[in-house]
Design a protein around this motif. Structure first.
Motif, PDB file in Angstrom:
ATOM      1  N   THR A 467      30.023  32.596  53.471  1.00  0.00           N
ATOM      2  CA  THR A 467      29.223  33.439  54.365  1.00  0.00           C
ATOM      3  C   THR A 467      27.910  32.722  54.629  1.00  0.00           C
ATOM      4  OG1 THR A 467      28.454  34.598  52.412  1.00  0.00           O
ATOM      5  CG2 THR A 467      30.149  35.692  53.703  1.00  0.00           C
ATOM      6  N   GLU A 626      29.140  36.092  45.450  1.00  0.00           N
ATOM      7  CA  GLU A 626      28.914  37.532  45.553  1.00  0.00           C
ATOM      8  C   GLU A 626      30.262  38.213  45.656  1.00  0.00           C
ATOM      9  OE1 GLU A 626      26.441  37.828  48.995  1.00  0.00           O
ATOM     10  OE2 GLU A 626      24.650  37.184  47.902  1.00  0.00           O
ATOM     11  N   PRO A 628      32.806  41.519  46.587  1.00  0.00           N
ATOM     12  CA  PRO A 628      32.821  42.656  47.511  1.00  0.00           C
ATOM     13  C   PRO A 628      32.726  43.977  46.754  1.00  0.00           C
ATOM     14  CG  PRO A 628      35.003  41.715  47.302  1.00  0.00           C
ATOM     15  CD  PRO A 628      34.094  40.846  46.496  1.00  0.00           C
ATOM     16  N   GLU A 629      32.273  44.991  47.445  1.00  0.00           N
ATOM     17  CA  GLU A 629      32.156  46.324  46.845  1.00  0.00           C
ATOM     18  C   GLU A 629      33.529  46.797  46.382  1.00  0.00           C
ATOM     19  OE1 GLU A 629      29.029  48.693  47.927  1.00  0.00           O
ATOM     20  OE2 GLU A 629      28.314  46.682  47.376  1.00  0.00           O
ATOM     21  N   ASP A 630      34.519  46.553  47.250  1.00  0.00           N
ATOM     22  CA  ASP A 630      35.873  47.001  46.948  1.00  0.00           C
ATOM     23  C   ASP A 630      36.518  45.988  45.997  1.00  0.00           C
ATOM     24  OD1 ASP A 630      38.411  47.880  46.870  1.00  0.00           O
ATOM     25  OD2 ASP A 630      38.896  47.485  48.983  1.00  0.00           O
ATOM     26  N   GLU A 633      39.930  43.998  46.412  1.00  0.00           N
ATOM     27  CA  GLU A 633      40.002  42.793  47.246  1.00  0.00           C
ATOM     28  C   GLU A 633      39.848  41.579  46.339  1.00  0.00           C
ATOM     29  OE1 GLU A 633      39.849  41.951  50.594  1.00  0.00           O
ATOM     30  OE2 GLU A 633      40.089  43.928  51.466  1.00  0.00           O
ATOM     31  N   LYS A 636      35.886  36.550  46.891  1.00  0.00           N
ATOM     32  CA  LYS A 636      34.462  36.505  46.565  1.00  0.00           C
ATOM     33  C   LYS A 636      33.769  35.700  47.656  1.00  0.00           C
ATOM     34  CE  LYS A 636      35.108  32.883  43.097  1.00  0.00           C
ATOM     35  NZ  LYS A 636      34.951  32.510  41.708  1.00  0.00           N
ATOM     36  N   PHE A 637      32.528  36.005  47.814  1.00  0.00           N
ATOM     37  CA  PHE A 637      31.781  35.380  48.898  1.00  0.00           C
ATOM     38  C   PHE A 637      30.908  34.250  48.369  1.00  0.00           C
ATOM     39  CE2 PHE A 637      32.401  39.835  50.194  1.00  0.00           C
ATOM     40  CZ  PHE A 637      33.200  39.593  51.299  1.00  0.00           C
TER      41      PHE A 637
END
Ligand code: ABU
Length: 859
Positions: A467, A626, A628-630, A633, A636-637
């Motif tokens: 990202t 980072e 994800p909230e969910d 999934e 990772k970012f």
């Protein structure tokens, strides 16, 4: 690993020692037993075979528990078969090796050196087979392994007399590869127990993976405790793990997998398929496994197994023994008493042990026929009889039959069993066959019955999404609007400077220098836009161009703007340090332009060298992952930030900061020095000096701060943009607002009354100046009149003198001369005279005249 380690000797040395020691024993034994075996009961001669079964050990494979009963069943069936080995009866001498190579070697020694001679040796468990098969060649003894999967055993040079009904573990590797390709797994991890059988299997798998570009992310091994190895797997983000270990170790692994949470929707474990069906929930207490049955089930759910087929798939087909696989299983179950549902170890391999005994019987049968043609008998065999040993070997090599385990045949190159591989998955606590793989044909028969915990095929890695951290749109737009307004404002000022160029207030401010300054600010403000253009607007390929553009526009803009200001304070300072006579001359504008041009040319050359030698590139700064909230999934970012950097970026920055820093500091010094000077020909020099303070201070603050906040794109952009906007706007305001006010105040008349808007000449001063001019003119006319009068008096004086006889007295003569000389020496009235001088002069003349008219003065 294997036996020799236990004895603390190198492997080959241990074997040699073992052979020489036992040879002595062998000679002694021979002297007491000269015949082959004991006389058989029931009129049939016994054919003695040796067997080593792993049964009571605590590690490895204790498959003898089911294989020994299966071998007994085979013996029973063989001996009951009238067509087989007529006149002979097979007799098995056996002992337990506990799957310990040291103990296995001792058992072999005992079996071989205790009479009678054994014609063949059956063995199980790879570690034991490796030890005994390597030694057996010394006794011309054929070894048949019913339970050894080690690929190392396929080495015909090391094990020249070995055959096995158990397929090599490598047969599963092509199947594993096929499954990885089927599910699109490109990255796998390996967890192995440190045993030769697994090491050689893993080596084979690694080679195969390499060929099909499957990456082995990590290969972890352990001796007994898998804790650290599993931690490492987790650290390496292993998702697809292929395990190679015996069942006892497998239970420890599974418990650790549960504890470290390496199970569930994101993980796929491959286990060896020859463990018993309920392996993960049995013996937990006995082995000190610190997990409950429930936890073990949870961790085991969904794992895959691969194993070479050990049961004939045609369950009802009558095999060589006369039994179908189905009936054999029932018979075996009855013998093993498996009603309780708990299978003993080696249950899977039981058909291999059964078929091994049948293979022996068939090979002996063949050998007997061959030997009878040669006038020899099987019972003539002893450990030095190479001829009979070769015949047994050759017969075994050619043995082929349909057994309980399927088609039994041996590869002459490796002695390996050729077999299909079966793939199973543990679904709801039960193994379900998913398909079969024919290794030779590379054909996968798949039933599509697999079930994944998350409902979809697990990924082989956490998907990392890059990202790009970009400048927030609101900040970008806000700054661009303000900078754009600044550019327009600079444009208006440029126009103003041009339109009112004839006005003295503009003329005396060096409008061209100010125009250069405005152009510089326009460029700097335009650079705000370029600084904010990042990956969200500019494609990756064009980013380096953007980097150079930013650098050029901002650098040239700064040099023009600051250079113009600098040139003014520089000139003002120069005037203060020059000789007075030189300051009388008007300031030469070209000197100002030359200084600005020099700075711009230096900047231009420097930027060209930088751009050509070490162009800026797009460099990526990576941040912490980072998530994800969910959490469902599996991604990772990876936040990334674009930077413009040259290879030797910090060298270039160093040069830039050094040069510009010196210029700024020098500018500050000059501004300070000239702070109170008024120069009529650079009427805004004091305002420019103030602007230099403003620009220099802002630059000197901004530069180190930007280095510190370089990883925060919004803060960085806002800071740089505001620094540019503030310094430009404040400077433009300081330099031009007074000029605009003055022009407005004067209205449209082209008045020259004003000389400087920076407080140089006030109105009162102006009026005083005009008053002085008028007074000066008045005095000049008085002086003129007085001069005329003086001329007349002189003429009169000369006339009187010529009329006089004997002339005036010397005293009168001297006074008259002195008066004339004084008047002649007076300074020009147009010069610096004022009313006081004029008054003094007139008083003097009056006094002189009254003196001349006085009594006694000669006329
Ligand atoms: N299927 C059992 C294999 C045992 C071993 O290779 O040691």
């Amino acid at each position: 690993m294997s036996g020799p380690k236990k004895f603390g000797l190198p492997y080959k040395k241990a074997v040699k020692l073992f052979v020489s020691f036992t040879s002595v024993y062998f000679l002694w034994e021979l002297s007491s037993f000269n015949s082959f075996g004991v006389v058989a009961t029931s009129g049939r001669k016994p054919l003695h075979i040796a067997g080593i079964f792993p049964i009571n050990g605590t590690g490895g494979w204790q498959g003898g528990q089911a294989c020994k009963p299966a071998a007994d069943m085979a013996l029973e069936d063989v001996n009951a078969n009238k067509d087989l080995l007529p006149g002979y009866k097979l007799h098995l001498h056996w002992n337990d090796s506990e799957c310990e190579p040291g103990l296995g070697a001792a058992v072999m020694y005992e079996l071989l050196y205790k009479q009678p001679y054994k014609l063949i040796l059956l063995a199980g468990c790879s570690t034991v087979c490796t030890t005994v098969a390597e030694a057996a060649k010394m006794w011309n003894l054929v070894v048949l392994c019913y339970g050894a999967s080690s690929p190392a055993l396929s080495d015909r040079i090391r094990f020249p007399t070995l055959f096995r009904t158990h397929p090599s573990a490598t047969v599963q590797n092509p199947t594993r590869i096929t499954l990885m390709q089927k599910f699109g797994w490109k990255k796998v991890a390996i967890l192995q127990q440190a045993e030769e059988v697994f090491i050689s299997t893993v080596e084979d798998l690694e080679e195969r993976c390499k060929k099909v570009s499957i990456e082995i992310v990590t290969r972890q091994s352990f001796l007994t405790d898998p804790n650290e190895a599993i931690k490492n797997l987790k650290r390496q983000d292993a998702r697809i793990v292929i395990g190679f270990f015996y069942v006892v170790a497998a239970r420890r692994v599974l418990c650790e997998v549960y504890k470290q949470k390496l199970y569930g929707r994101s993980y796929v474990w491959f286990f060896i398929g020859w463990y018993e069906d309920n392996w993960f929930e049995s013996n937990l207490e006995a082995e000190g496994i610190n997990c409950t049955v429930e936890e073990m089930r949870k961790a085991a759910e969904g794992h895959l197994t691969t194993e070479a087929l050990m049961w004939n798939q045609e369950k009802n087909k009558t095999t060589k023994s006369g039994w179908t696989a189905e009936n054999f299983q029932k018979r075996l179950d009855a013998a093993l008493k498996v009603d309780s549902g708990r299978y003993p170890e080696g249950y899977q391999e039981a058909p291999l042990a059964y078929d091994a005994v049948w293979a022996v019987a068939l090979a002996f049968n063949k050998t007997m026929e061959k030997l009878s043609q040669m006038g020899r008998k099987l019972e003539d065999f002893n450990y030095t009889n190479k001829i009979i040993a070769d015949e047994i070997y050759s017969a075994m090599d050619n043995t082929q039959f349909i057994g309980i385990s399927g088609r039994v045949a041996f590869s002459s190159e490796t002695g390996d069993r050729i077999a299909l591989t079966q793939v199973e998955q543990l679904i709801d606590g039960k193994y379900l066959v998913l398909g079969y793989h024919d290794t030779e044909m590379n054909k996968l028969t798949w039933d599509n019955r697999e079930r994944w915990i998350g409902g979809k095929v697990p990924q082989d890695r956490t998907v990392i999404k890059n990202t790009l951290r970009v400048v927030s749109m609101s900040i970008f737009i806000a700054m661009c609007i303000v900078a754009g307004a600044g550019v327009i404002w600079a444009g208006i000022l440029l126009l103003f400077n041009y339109i009112y160029r004839e006005r003295k207030v503009i003329q005396l401010s060096h409008p061209v220098t100010n125009s250069l300054m405005l152009l510089g600010f326009m460029l700097c403000l335009t650079a705000v836009f370029f600084v904010g253009l990042d990956g969200q607007f500019v494609p990756e390929g064009y980013f380096p161009i953007m980097c150079s553009l930013r650098n050029w526009v901002l650098s040239i803009g700064f040099t023009l703007a600051y250079g113009a200001m600098f040139s003014k304070v520089w000139r003002v300072h120069r005037l203060t340090t020059k000789h007075k006579s030189e300051t009388k001359h008007k300031i030469q504008p070209w000197k100002l332009y030359l200084l600005v041009a020099t700075l711009v040319v230096i900047e231009f050359i420097y930027l060209t060298i930088w751009t050509v030698l070490d162009p800026m590139k797009r460099k990526i700064e990576k941040f912490q992952y980072e998530f994800p909230e969910d959490s469902s999934e599996d991604i990772k970012f990876l936040p990334q930030l674009e930077h413009c950097e040259s290879e030797n970026h910090y060298i270039w920055l160093g040069i830039t900061y050094a040069f510009k820093g010196l210029l700024l500091i020098f500018g500050l010094f000059l501004a300070y020095e000239t702070r109170s000077l008024k120069v009529r020909h650079i009427n805004d020099s004091r305002l420019v000096a103030m602007s230099i303070y403003n620009v220099a201070v802002l630059c000197l603050i901004t530069t180190p701060v930007t280095l510190v906040i370089s990883s925060q794109q919004d803060a960085l952009f806002a800071f740089v943009a505001l620094a540019i906007i503030f310094s430009s706007m404040i400077t433009m305001g300081l330099v031009f607002v007074p000029k605009i006010v003055e022009v407005i105040r004067e209205g449209n008349e082209k008045s020259d009354r004003s000389s400087a808007p920076d407080g140089g000449t006030t109105k009162e001063e102006e009026e005083r100046y005009h008053k002085l001019l008028a007074e000066n003119e008045q005095l000049a006319s008085i002086l003129e009149q007085k001069e005329d009068r003086l001329k007349q008096l002189r003429l009169k004086l000369e006339e009187k003198h010529s009329q006089m006889v004997g002339g005036p007295t010397p005293e009168i003569e001297e006074r008259a001369d002195h008066t004339v000389k004084f008047i002649t020496d007076l300074p020009g009235i147009n010069g610096n005279s004022d009313s006081a001088i004029g008054q003094g002069l007139s008083n003097f003349l009056e006094a002189e005249l009254s003196l001349r008219n006085a009594p006694g003065y000669l006329q």
